[in-house]
Design a protein around this motif. Structure first.
Motif, PDB file in Angstrom:
ATOM      1  N   HIS A 346     -12.542  58.322  29.414  1.00 28.88           N
ATOM      2  CA  HIS A 346     -13.376  57.119  29.430  1.00 28.88           C
ATOM      3  C   HIS A 346     -14.840  57.511  29.662  1.00 28.88           C
ATOM      4  CE1 HIS A 346      -9.860  54.714  28.974  1.00 28.88           C
ATOM      5  NE2 HIS A 346      -9.345  55.092  30.134  1.00 28.88           N
ATOM      6  N   GLU A 347     -15.344  57.376  30.894  1.00 27.01           N
ATOM      7  CA  GLU A 347     -16.765  57.649  31.121  1.00 27.01           C
ATOM      8  C   GLU A 347     -17.067  59.095  31.518  1.00 27.01           C
ATOM      9  OE1 GLU A 347     -18.793  55.681  30.040  1.00 27.01           O
ATOM     10  OE2 GLU A 347     -17.627  53.839  29.889  1.00 27.01           O
ATOM     11  N   ASN A 348     -16.045  59.872  31.862  1.00 27.55           N
ATOM     12  CA  ASN A 348     -16.216  61.304  32.141  1.00 27.55           C
ATOM     13  C   ASN A 348     -17.239  61.536  33.257  1.00 27.55           C
ATOM     14  OD1 ASN A 348     -15.523  64.002  31.645  1.00 27.55           O
ATOM     15  ND2 ASN A 348     -17.200  64.300  30.201  1.00 27.55           N
ATOM     16  N   VAL A 349     -16.986  60.897  34.393  1.00 26.12           N
ATOM     17  CA  VAL A 349     -17.905  60.945  35.537  1.00 26.12           C
ATOM     18  C   VAL A 349     -17.196  61.589  36.724  1.00 26.12           C
ATOM     19  CG1 VAL A 349     -19.178  59.518  37.197  1.00 26.12           C
ATOM     20  CG2 VAL A 349     -19.202  58.931  34.765  1.00 26.12           C
ATOM     21  N   GLY A 350     -17.902  62.450  37.436  1.00 27.63           N
ATOM     22  CA  GLY A 350     -17.326  63.116  38.603  1.00 27.63           C
ATOM     23  C   GLY A 350     -17.207  62.194  39.806  1.00 27.63           C
ATOM     24  N   PHE A 351     -16.466  62.649  40.810  1.00 28.94           N
ATOM     25  CA  PHE A 351     -16.275  61.852  42.028  1.00 28.94           C
ATOM     26  C   PHE A 351     -16.424  62.739  43.250  1.00 28.94           C
ATOM     27  CE2 PHE A 351     -13.666  60.058  45.460  1.00 28.94           C
ATOM     28  CZ  PHE A 351     -14.267  58.807  45.580  1.00 28.94           C
ATOM     29  N   MET A 352     -17.295  62.327  44.171  1.00 22.90           N
ATOM     30  CA  MET A 352     -17.485  63.017  45.445  1.00 22.90           C
ATOM     31  C   MET A 352     -16.880  62.146  46.546  1.00 22.90           C
ATOM     32  SD  MET A 352     -21.234  64.858  45.131  1.00 22.90           S
ATOM     33  CE  MET A 352     -22.227  63.400  45.435  1.00 22.90           C
ATOM     34  N   ALA A 353     -15.900  62.693  47.248  1.00 17.72           N
ATOM     35  CA  ALA A 353     -15.203  61.949  48.306  1.00 17.72           C
ATOM     36  C   ALA A 353     -15.832  62.238  49.658  1.00 17.72           C
ATOM     37  CB  ALA A 353     -13.732  62.349  48.329  1.00 17.72           C
ATOM     38  N   TYR A 354     -16.075  61.184  50.442  1.00 13.92           N
ATOM     39  CA  TYR A 354     -16.553  61.379  51.814  1.00 13.92           C
ATOM     40  C   TYR A 354     -15.680  60.592  52.778  1.00 13.92           C
ATOM     41  CZ  TYR A 354     -18.945  56.799  52.171  1.00 13.92           C
ATOM     42  OH  TYR A 354     -19.229  55.462  52.233  1.00 13.92           O
ATOM     43  N   ASN A 355     -15.855  60.851  54.065  1.00 12.08           N
ATOM     44  CA  ASN A 355     -15.012  60.264  55.118  1.00 12.08           C
ATOM     45  C   ASN A 355     -13.540  60.598  54.884  1.00 12.08           C
ATOM     46  OD1 ASN A 355     -16.436  59.167  57.222  1.00 12.08           O
ATOM     47  ND2 ASN A 355     -16.593  57.128  56.341  1.00 12.08           N
ATOM     48  N   VAL A 356     -13.285  61.808  54.429  1.00  8.44           N
ATOM     49  CA  VAL A 356     -11.918  62.205  54.096  1.00  8.44           C
ATOM     50  C   VAL A 356     -11.057  62.374  55.352  1.00  8.44           C
ATOM     51  CG1 VAL A 356     -12.545  63.238  51.901  1.00  8.44           C
ATOM     52  CG2 VAL A 356     -12.642  64.629  53.966  1.00  8.44           C
ATOM     53  N   LEU A 357     -11.687  62.499  56.511  1.00  7.49           N
ATOM     54  CA  LEU A 357     -10.931  62.507  57.774  1.00  7.49           C
ATOM     55  C   LEU A 357     -11.111  61.195  58.533  1.00  7.49           C
ATOM     56  CD1 LEU A 357     -11.376  66.176  59.081  1.00  7.49           C
ATOM     57  CD2 LEU A 357      -9.381  65.144  57.972  1.00  7.49           C
ATOM     58  N   ALA A 358     -11.579  60.163  57.824  1.00  6.67           N
ATOM     59  CA  ALA A 358     -11.662  58.807  58.380  1.00  6.67           C
ATOM     60  C   ALA A 358     -12.380  58.770  59.720  1.00  6.67           C
ATOM     61  CB  ALA A 358     -10.263  58.204  58.501  1.00  6.67           C
ATOM     62  N   GLY A 359     -13.576  59.373  59.757  1.00  6.61           N
ATOM     63  CA  GLY A 359     -14.356  59.365  60.985  1.00  6.61           C
ATOM     64  C   GLY A 359     -13.711  60.127  62.130  1.00  6.61           C
ATOM     65  N   GLY A 360     -12.859  61.094  61.808  1.00  6.65           N
ATOM     66  CA  GLY A 360     -12.180  61.887  62.832  1.00  6.65           C
ATOM     67  C   GLY A 360     -10.792  61.390  63.185  1.00  6.65           C
ATOM     68  N   VAL A 361     -10.431  60.197  62.721  1.00  5.88           N
ATOM     69  CA  VAL A 361      -9.114  59.638  63.035  1.00  5.88           C
ATOM     70  C   VAL A 361      -8.000  60.531  62.492  1.00  5.88           C
ATOM     71  CG1 VAL A 361      -7.553  57.726  62.484  1.00  5.88           C
ATOM     72  CG2 VAL A 361      -9.871  57.251  63.288  1.00  5.88           C
ATOM     73  N   LEU A 362      -8.209  61.115  61.295  1.00  8.99           N
ATOM     74  CA  LEU A 362      -7.169  61.922  60.675  1.00  8.99           C
ATOM     75  C   LEU A 362      -7.107  63.346  61.223  1.00  8.99           C
ATOM     76  CD1 LEU A 362      -7.393  60.608  57.014  1.00  8.99           C
ATOM     77  CD2 LEU A 362      -5.546  60.235  58.657  1.00  8.99           C
ATOM     78  N   THR A 363      -7.810  63.618  62.327  1.00  8.12           N
ATOM     79  CA  THR A 363      -7.555  64.844  63.089  1.00  8.12           C
ATOM     80  C   THR A 363      -6.430  64.599  64.085  1.00  8.12           C
ATOM     81  OG1 THR A 363      -9.129  64.304  64.855  1.00  8.12           O
ATOM     82  CG2 THR A 363      -9.995  65.494  62.932  1.00  8.12           C
ATOM     83  N   GLY A 364      -6.130  63.315  64.337  1.00  6.46           N
ATOM     84  CA  GLY A 364      -5.089  62.946  65.283  1.00  6.46           C
ATOM     85  C   GLY A 364      -5.556  62.850  66.720  1.00  6.46           C
ATOM     86  N   LYS A 365      -6.845  63.093  66.979  1.00  4.59           N
ATOM     87  CA  LYS A 365      -7.304  63.165  68.376  1.00  4.59           C
ATOM     88  C   LYS A 365      -7.369  61.816  69.076  1.00  4.59           C
ATOM     89  CE  LYS A 365     -12.178  63.530  66.919  1.00  4.59           C
ATOM     90  NZ  LYS A 365     -13.338  64.454  66.916  1.00  4.59           N
ATOM     91  N   TYR A 366      -7.256  60.721  68.325  1.00  2.94           N
ATOM     92  CA  TYR A 366      -7.289  59.400  68.972  1.00  2.94           C
ATOM     93  C   TYR A 366      -5.897  58.769  69.062  1.00  2.94           C
ATOM     94  CZ  TYR A 366     -12.266  59.931  67.965  1.00  2.94           C
ATOM     95  OH  TYR A 366     -13.549  60.410  67.888  1.00  2.94           O
ATOM     96  N   LEU A 367      -4.845  59.526  68.739  1.00  2.00           N
ATOM     97  CA  LEU A 367      -3.503  58.956  68.752  1.00  2.00           C
ATOM     98  C   LEU A 367      -2.918  58.878  70.165  1.00  2.00           C
ATOM     99  CD1 LEU A 367      -1.901  60.532  65.550  1.00  2.00           C
ATOM    100  CD2 LEU A 367      -2.754  58.195  65.877  1.00  2.00           C
TER     101      LEU A 367
END
Length: 509
Positions: A346-367
């Protein structure tokens, strides 16, 4: 109304009917108040007959079938239905830049020091599949890396580990103050490059113009030149809108997803820069050599596609990238049309992902111990966490602002993913980063760090020798996802008396 419109519409209707193709009517709607100025013949193919043909044959081996796009181009209606034409002489003369070109976005071009390098868009911009996020570099945050630490990050990541992508913004650092003002992060990156002139060619620098009403043709030039000065370079590789000029409900703000039509008339949106104005400005900067490619951040499939069409309509290179919030608990871009729109077919556009650890939540340190602002029943614990925070979620202002990553449904999903990671013999951080790295629609994953130990850990997971997650684990992750496809935009904390407002005052739903 364009000259000869009636005759040209009649011509394409005849062509379509002769080919026995049925198409739905298309509205001739422009986002501009003045007529578009499109170079004559810009979208015409060299051979009108060739334009009717797809490059592949029918399933039965016969001649290729004509397409709706080819019919419209052959009838000379490309300026009204601007699908674009990569074979046109106008595009053929332009060297590949960030957008356009004949490359395939996300394809692996090479591997440097164990780091895969992927094409961003269809042009010649190639980025490492991990990129340095710099929002807090030199900021007033409690655990922000100072200039010396930021230089160490770049020494290790860029000079030793093959990282080329560095993402910043004119508004960084966040938070800022008088001693550490906006623009300080760009200055820090520039001071690192100043140590050795050869360092510039090792980097792909992406920076951003502040969004909303700040986005005008004049300001795109002025703000870009300000960034160039702070960075100490004569060009940037990628320039994006930090958030859209127009109204859109989810520009990294709370849990608002619904589009409210009346917001279009708000004073700060009413005269927003058009897609064409933005594309023209970016095209001029590219033509002057100050910019290689452009795109948008915190936008959606409509913004991406409209920007591509507008660029083709005004003769500018199309955008090469969209940058958005994306993680294992936020797959929104994959399921709301962004990944579809940006696909190479389709448009052949790249994607840059940010907040991939959801502000630190996906480190597990707030569980085990919830974030400070989530402990109202234990004020003593909350105060202790505020005095000695583990991360942004323990900061009162950030903890409130980023509450969506800790909503009830988000916490349920995070706990389930943590259990899967433990069963697979890895940390939640590792599983989250490796999952993101292997998503088909992701070109590069951006992540910020506060210590060298964090950066070293991240780079281990992005080494080219690290295999993809096993298929059975990917399927288990998908099964959790199917229980709630948008956990960070769901909430079990909505008061009956809140009257359309979310936890931080944003409009919901």
């Amino acid at each position: 109304r364009a000259p000869g419109l009636h005759e040209r519409v009649s011509s394409v209707r005849y062509s379509l009917s002769m080919a026995s193709i049925s198409v739905a009517p298309i509205g001739l709607v422009s986002t501009r108040s003045e007529p578009r100025q499109v170079p004559h013949g810009m979208w015409r193919s060299a051979s009108p007959h060739a334009a009717f043909m797809r490059p592949r044959a029918n399933a039965d081996g016969g001649n290729p079938r004509p397409t709706r796009r080819n019919m419209i181009q052959a009838a000379g209606l490309g300026s009204i239905f601007p699908f674009g034409d990569k074979s046109s002489s106008a595009n053929a003369k332009r060297p590949p830049v960030g957008g356009g070109g004949s490359g395939v976005t996300n394809e692996v071009v090479e591997t440097v020091n164990g780091m895969r390098q992927r094409r961003l868009g269809g042009g010649d911009i190639v980025v490492s599949e991990f990129g340095l996020g710099t929002q807090r570099w030199g900021s007033a945050d409690f655990n922000a890396p100072d200039e010396a630490m930021c230089h160490k990050f770049m020494d290790y990541a860029v000079l030793e580990k093959g990282v080329s992508m560095v993402d910043t913004a004119e508004q960084y650092p966040i938070p800022s103050d008088r001693g550490k003002p906006e623009g300080n992060t760009e200055r820090i990156i520039g001071s690192w490059m100043k140590k050795d002139k050869s360092r510039r060619e090792k980097l792909v620098i992406a920076t951003k113009i502040t969004g909303s009403s700040n986005v005008t043709k004049k300001n795109i030039r002025k703000d870009l030149e300000g960034s160039l000065t702070r960075l100490g370079t004569d060009y940037v590789d990628v320039y994006t809108l930090h958030w859209p000029a127009r109204y859109t409900p989810q520009s990294n703000w709370g849990q608002s997803l619904m589009y409210h039509v009346e917001q279009e008339q708000a004073p700060w949106y009413k005269n927003a820069a058009s897609f064409e104005e933005i594309a023209e400005a970016m095209g001029e900067m590219i033509a002057e050599g100050k910019l290689r490619g452009w795109g948008m951040c915190n936008d959606n499939a409509y913004g991406l596609t409209a920007s591509c069409y507008a660029a083709r309509a005004v003769g500018a290179p199309p955008p090469c990238v969209l940058q958005n919030d994306f993680s294992i608990i936020n797959r929104r871009v994959e399921e709301n049309g962004v990944t579809e729109a940006s696909s190479p077919v389709h448009e052949n556009v790249g994607f840059m992902a940010y907040n991939v650890l959801a502000g630190g939540v996906l480190t597990g340190k707030y569980l085990d111990v919830a974030a400070a602002v989530d402990n109202p029943q234990d004020p003593e614990l909350a105060e202790k966490l505020l005095r000695d925070p583990r991360g942004r979620m323990d900061d009162y202002s950030w903890g409130k602002t980023l509450y969506r990553y800790r909503s009830g449904p988000a916490e349920v999903a995070t706990r389930q993913y943590a259990a899967l990671a433990k069963e697979a013999g890895m940390s939640l951080t590792e599983m989250s980063l490796r999952w993101c790295r292997q998503r088909a629609g992701v070109t590069t994953t951006l992540l910020g760090h506060t210590s060298m130990a964090q950066l070293e850990e991240t780079l281990k997971y992005f080494d080219a020798s690290v295999p993809k997650l096993p298929q059975d684990l990917m399927w288990a992750i998908d099964r959790v996802h199917m229980q709630n496809r948008l956990p960070i935009f769901s909430s079990d904390r909505v008061g009956a008396d809140w009257e359309g407002s979310g936890e931080i005052g944003e409009r919901i739903p």
